[in-house]
Scaffold this motif. Structure first.
Motif, mmCIF file in Angstrom:
data_model
loop_
_atom_site.group_PDB
_atom_site.id
_atom_site.type_symbol
_atom_site.label_atom_id
_atom_site.label_comp_id
_atom_site.label_asym_id
_atom_site.label_seq_id
_atom_site.Cartn_x
_atom_site.Cartn_y
_atom_site.Cartn_z
ATOM 1 N N ASN A 6 0.800 -1.225 0.000
ATOM 2 C CA ASN A 6 0.000 0.000 0.000
ATOM 3 C C ASN A 6 0.832 1.274 0.000
ATOM 4 N N ASP A 7 2.059 1.194 -0.468
ATOM 5 C CA ASP A 7 2.954 2.350 -0.504
ATOM 6 C C ASP A 7 4.071 2.026 -1.493
ATOM 7 N N THR A 33 0.691 -3.097 -4.383
ATOM 8 C CA THR A 33 -0.193 -1.948 -4.194
ATOM 9 C C THR A 33 0.630 -0.738 -3.771
ATOM 10 N N SER A 35 -1.010 2.201 -2.878
ATOM 11 C CA SER A 35 -1.875 3.067 -2.081
ATOM 12 C C SER A 35 -2.874 2.221 -1.300
ATOM 13 N N THR A 36 -3.422 2.819 -0.277
ATOM 14 C CA THR A 36 -4.426 2.139 0.543
ATOM 15 C C THR A 36 -5.642 1.759 -0.280
ATOM 16 N N GLY A 39 -5.052 -1.342 -2.092
ATOM 17 C CA GLY A 39 -5.126 -2.458 -1.157
ATOM 18 C C GLY A 39 -6.557 -2.872 -0.874
ATOM 19 N N TRP A 68 -5.508 6.088 -8.194
ATOM 20 C CA TRP A 68 -5.521 6.611 -6.839
ATOM 21 C C TRP A 68 -5.018 8.046 -6.778
ATOM 22 N N GLY A 158 -10.322 6.274 7.696
ATOM 23 C CA GLY A 158 -9.023 5.616 7.774
ATOM 24 C C GLY A 158 -8.173 6.115 8.929
ATOM 25 N N GLN A 160 -5.771 8.101 8.856
ATOM 26 C CA GLN A 160 -4.362 8.242 8.498
ATOM 27 C C GLN A 160 -3.880 9.679 8.746
#
Length: 170
Positions: A6-7, A33, A35-36, A39, A68, A158, A160
């Protein structure tokens, strides 16, 4: 086991971890992935009744077809693809590249939605961060559904840091 980094900066680390786990006899794959929201797209198609290889392929396809974007604030002056940003400017990034510089999180997020849906899409995922203005994801969801009748919006909290909103378009 499937790893979803995710990054973009941790895809290589995830690959190394998967290789080390395979050396220990584990069945591991990395779906790269970045990005979140990618994911989440991968997780949405996970099916434990499929073979491991088929499931990894389906997850990779779902992640890869998810565009994204993210909104954040500049912490220092910098030259970007969109021009010079200064500390406190609101930055709109699509797939890691700064494409917008503004002063309002919601306005930048709406512009990102418009740009991303100009290329088509039927599902917009919105993930609000810890510093998101109250109700931002819900207002963006309403905007999507009013402005793009063929698109559906899903919102998640999220929590974040650094990114008031993350966006995905499938």
């Amino acid at each position: 086991m499937v790893l979803l980094p995710n990054d973009a900066n941790t895809v290589g680390v995830a690959g190394a971890a998967a290789e080390a786990a395979r050396d220990q006899g584990f069945t591991v794959a990395v779906v790269p992935t970045r990005s979140t929201v990618q994911g989440l797209a991968a997780l949405a198609v996970f099916d434990e009744t499929r073979s491991f290889a088929d499931d990894v392929a389906a997850m990779a396809e779902a992640a890869g077809s998810t565009r994204w974007a993210e909104v954040t604030k500049a912490v220092r002056e910098s030259m970007t693809m969109a021009g010079v940003c200064r500390p406190g400017d609101v930055l709109g990034l699509i797939e890691g590249d700064v494409v917008l510089i503004g002063n309002d999180v919601e306005a930048v997020a709406r512009e990102l939605v418009d740009r991303m849906l100009a290329g088509g899409g039927e599902l917009v995922t919105l993930i609000s961060g810890q510093d998101a203005p109250e109700g931002l994801a819900e207002r963006l969801s309403s905007y999507v559904e009013k402005s793009y009748p063929a698109a559906e919006a899903m919102t998640y909290d999220g929590g974040q840091p650094h990114y008031p909103i993350l966006l995905g378009v499938e």
